[in-house]
Design an enzyme around this catalytic site. Sequence first.
Site, PDB file in Angstrom:
ATOM      1  N   HIS B  61       0.830  -1.213   0.000  1.00 33.08           N
ATOM      2  CA  HIS B  61       0.000   0.000   0.000  1.00 33.08           C
ATOM      3  C   HIS B  61       0.859   1.256   0.000  1.00 33.08           C
ATOM      4  O   HIS B  61       1.925   1.276   0.595  1.00 33.08           O
ATOM      5  CB  HIS B  61      -0.874   0.018   1.265  1.00 33.08           C
ATOM      6  CG  HIS B  61      -1.797  -1.166   1.363  1.00 33.08           C
ATOM      7  ND1 HIS B  61      -2.319  -1.612   2.552  1.00 33.08           N
ATOM      8  CD2 HIS B  61      -2.283  -2.006   0.402  1.00 33.08           C
ATOM      9  CE1 HIS B  61      -3.095  -2.669   2.331  1.00 33.08           C
ATOM     10  NE2 HIS B  61      -3.082  -2.934   1.043  1.00 33.08           N
ATOM     11  N   LYS B  71       5.733   6.152   7.919  1.00 35.35           N
ATOM     12  CA  LYS B  71       5.209   5.196   8.906  1.00 35.35           C
ATOM     13  C   LYS B  71       6.313   4.639   9.795  1.00 35.35           C
ATOM     14  O   LYS B  71       7.335   4.161   9.308  1.00 35.35           O
ATOM     15  CB  LYS B  71       4.527   4.024   8.184  1.00 35.35           C
ATOM     16  CG  LYS B  71       3.316   4.448   7.362  1.00 35.35           C
ATOM     17  CD  LYS B  71       2.787   3.313   6.490  1.00 35.35           C
ATOM     18  CE  LYS B  71       1.831   3.884   5.442  1.00 35.35           C
ATOM     19  NZ  LYS B  71       1.502   2.901   4.389  1.00 35.35           N
ATOM     20  N   TYR B 130       1.370   1.019  13.995  1.00 32.54           N
ATOM     21  CA  TYR B 130       2.214   2.014  13.337  1.00 32.54           C
ATOM     22  C   TYR B 130       1.696   3.419  13.528  1.00 32.54           C
ATOM     23  O   TYR B 130       0.517   3.647  13.727  1.00 32.54           O
ATOM     24  CB  TYR B 130       2.405   1.704  11.849  1.00 32.54           C
ATOM     25  CG  TYR B 130       1.164   1.505  11.030  1.00 32.54           C
ATOM     26  CD1 TYR B 130       0.400   0.349  11.136  1.00 32.54           C
ATOM     27  CD2 TYR B 130       0.765   2.483  10.110  1.00 32.54           C
ATOM     28  CE1 TYR B 130      -0.731   0.162  10.350  1.00 32.54           C
ATOM     29  CE2 TYR B 130      -0.360   2.300   9.320  1.00 32.54           C
ATOM     30  CZ  TYR B 130      -1.101   1.138   9.454  1.00 32.54           C
ATOM     31  OH  TYR B 130      -2.230   0.959   8.682  1.00 32.54           O
ATOM     32  N   ASP B 166      -6.731  -6.090  -2.064  1.00 40.03           N
ATOM     33  CA  ASP B 166      -5.298  -6.201  -2.377  1.00 40.03           C
ATOM     34  C   ASP B 166      -5.025  -7.126  -3.556  1.00 40.03           C
ATOM     35  O   ASP B 166      -4.019  -6.963  -4.259  1.00 40.03           O
ATOM     36  CB  ASP B 166      -4.522  -6.676  -1.146  1.00 40.03           C
ATOM     37  CG  ASP B 166      -4.350  -5.563  -0.115  1.00 40.03           C
ATOM     38  OD1 ASP B 166      -4.793  -4.422  -0.395  1.00 40.03           O
ATOM     39  OD2 ASP B 166      -3.786  -5.830   0.954  1.00 40.03           O
TER      40      ASP B 166
HETATM   41  C1  LIG Z   1      -5.626   2.274   6.690  1.00 39.07           C
HETATM   42  C2  LIG Z   1      -6.967   2.611   7.370  1.00 39.07           C
HETATM   43  C3  LIG Z   1      -8.069   1.811   7.187  1.00 39.07           C
HETATM   44  N1  LIG Z   1      -9.253   2.106   7.801  1.00 39.07           N
HETATM   45  C4  LIG Z   1     -10.396   1.196   7.625  1.00 39.07           C
HETATM   46  C5  LIG Z   1     -10.778   0.934   6.176  1.00 39.07           C
HETATM   47  C6  LIG Z   1     -11.223  -0.516   6.216  1.00 39.07           C
HETATM   48  O1  LIG Z   1     -12.586  -0.592   6.577  1.00 39.07           O
HETATM   49  C7  LIG Z   1     -10.433  -1.164   7.347  1.00 39.07           C
HETATM   50  C8  LIG Z   1      -9.267  -1.984   6.853  1.00 39.07           C
HETATM   51  O2  LIG Z   1      -8.526  -1.199   5.928  1.00 39.07           O
HETATM   52  P1  LIG Z   1      -7.425  -1.849   4.987  1.00 39.07           P
HETATM   53  O3  LIG Z   1      -6.900  -0.772   4.085  1.00 39.07           O
HETATM   54  O4  LIG Z   1      -7.940  -3.097   4.350  1.00 39.07           O
HETATM   55  O5  LIG Z   1      -6.331  -2.252   6.086  1.00 39.07           O
HETATM   56  P2  LIG Z   1      -4.821  -2.759   5.850  1.00 39.07           P
HETATM   57  O6  LIG Z   1      -4.263  -3.189   7.142  1.00 39.07           O
HETATM   58  O7  LIG Z   1      -4.809  -3.738   4.715  1.00 39.07           O
HETATM   59  O8  LIG Z   1      -4.101  -1.412   5.378  1.00 39.07           O
HETATM   60  C9  LIG Z   1      -2.847  -1.035   5.859  1.00 39.07           C
HETATM   61  O9  LIG Z   1      -1.854  -1.890   5.289  1.00 39.07           O
HETATM   62  C10 LIG Z   1      -0.509  -1.557   5.626  1.00 39.07           C
HETATM   63  C11 LIG Z   1       0.410  -2.552   4.927  1.00 39.07           C
HETATM   64  C12 LIG Z   1      -0.204  -0.112   5.219  1.00 39.07           C
HETATM   65  O10 LIG Z   1       1.088   0.278   5.668  1.00 39.07           O
HETATM   66  C13 LIG Z   1      -1.227   0.841   5.827  1.00 39.07           C
HETATM   67  O11 LIG Z   1      -0.958   2.161   5.373  1.00 39.07           O
HETATM   68  C14 LIG Z   1      -2.625   0.434   5.455  1.00 39.07           C
HETATM   69  O12 LIG Z   1      -2.794   0.612   4.063  1.00 39.07           O
HETATM   70  O13 LIG Z   1      -9.978  -0.080   8.165  1.00 39.07           O
HETATM   71  C15 LIG Z   1      -9.380   3.220   8.619  1.00 39.07           C
HETATM   72  O14 LIG Z   1     -10.458   3.489   9.182  1.00 39.07           O
HETATM   73  N2  LIG Z   1      -8.289   4.028   8.827  1.00 39.07           N
HETATM   74  C16 LIG Z   1      -7.087   3.770   8.236  1.00 39.07           C
HETATM   75  O15 LIG Z   1      -6.112   4.522   8.470  1.00 39.07           O
END
Ligand SMILES: Cc1cn([C@H]2C[C@H](O)[C@@H](COP(=O)(O)OP(=O)(O)O[C@H]3O[C@@H](C)[C@H](O)[C@@H](O)[C@H]3O)O2)c(=O)[nH]c1=O
Lengths: 181, 181
Positions: B61, B71, B130, B166
């Site tokens: 991401h 981060k 993070y 993803d």
């Molecule tokens: C990233 C994020 C997601 N969310 C919400 C959106 C979704 O409903 C749920 C899960 O989001 P996802 O993007 O699928 O989570 P994720 O854990 O896959 O995303 C994370 O992956 C890491 C590898 C990156 O470093 C991060 O920056 C972030 O992208 O949480 C927030 O409310 N705030 C946030 O900051």
Amino acid sequence: MQVRKTAIEGLIELIPRVFEDERGHFFESYNKPLFVSLGLPMEFVQDNQSFSVKGVLRGLHMQHEPFAQGKLVRVMSGQVLDVAVDLRPDSPTFGQYETFLLDAKLANMAYIPEGFAHGFVALEDSVFSYKCTNIYHKASESGIIWNDPDLNINWGIANPIVSEKDQELKPLREVFPQAVV
Amino acid sequence: MQVRKTAIEGLIELIPRVFEDERGHFFESYNKPLFVSLGLPMEFVQDNQSFSVKGVLRGLHMQHEPFAQGKLVRVMSGQVLDVAVDLRPDSPTFGQYETFLLDAKLANMAYIPEGFAHGFVALEDSVFSYKCTNIYHKASESGIIWNDPDLNINWGIANPIVSEKDQELKPLREVFPQAVV
Ligand SMILES: Cc1cn([C@H]2C[C@H](O)[C@@H](COP(=O)(O)OP(=O)(O)O[C@H]3O[C@@H](C)[C@H](O)[C@@H](O)[C@H]3O)O2)c(=O)[nH]c1=O
Ligand SMILES: Cc1cn([C@H]2C[C@H](O)[C@@H](COP(=O)(O)OP(=O)(O)O[C@H]3O[C@@H](C)[C@H](O)[C@@H](O)[C@H]3O)O2)c(=O)[nH]c1=O
């Protein structure tokens, strides 16, 4: 984000929204604009993490000006009983305390403003984490003995494991003679 | 605090000093003056926490201007292989990546500057946490497919659990045509 006010001004519990999916879960444990809009301070400059085996009691600790610390506390694994005692000289609730059952599964947290004594007991092996409004300076640290007779806190556990340093803390009536009438 | 530089400018590993005693342990996971003196940004405005069962891969991401995110990443329970890909257009190491084995027992962390793609795979059930230099805005998020053939990252695991979102990410050569010659 759910917010629960306590009977003590400025002392609040926060319960973030947790997103669950097939991978596990995700939540924002801190979001500056949101938390500032809820009345929390503009900045936290230190994050701490401790691990405590079940039965450990840490506290009651406080930090004095100019290094007083407001603390945003939570548990990342396990469960603790968290205690915050209002020792702000001008507070109408001076000498009163509140408890929070902080649980990793709930992801709930508490904000404890500057001027409180704080402690917790680990009800399970627990990872505890907190954000502070000021940097730690050993010299401006003090505290109150955990089993202070005037506070008479019900920790829910008989013989906690307490550090030597914490066993030597003073009772409330010695530290704040005005607290006890 | 130990600091290890990588071959990529600005991408570093940090290993805090952990104090152990009969109660458990204690460490500072963030200390603003110290971290700023090590070259990290002045402020982090959001903290996130996720739980991933073993085998989950989140990434790769990235967040774009004006909401690019630096981060500071770590693991509070379990172990992950963390991957940061340099996608800063003017960087001499554009398109290169580094991996970090982040382990709760070691309490090590990595700082990933703005302009990187980031992901990790959970080698055990893991709590990942993070701090971000900017608030999350869904609209300024993008990414690169985890098994991109040009990057050819060795994740050390055959069939990771990947979210539907993803699985639809694009290969590097579609997102950054200039990256691949
Ligand atoms: C990233 C994020 C997601 N969310 C919400 C959106 C979704 O409903 C749920 C899960 O989001 P996802 O993007 O699928 O989570 P994720 O854990 O896959 O995303 C994370 O992956 C890491 C590898 C990156 O470093 C991060 O920056 C972030 O992208 O949480 C927030 O409310 N705030 C946030 O900051
Ligand atoms: C609090 C603190 C301790 N230390 C060091 C000093 C000791 O060597 C080791 C353990 O310190 P102790 O004070 O025994 O940890 P502790 O976990 O008993 O102390 C904490 O208890 C909480 C209830 C309070 O809210 C906190 O403000 C803090 O006082 O860590 C730091 O380096 N930075 C810090 O910020």
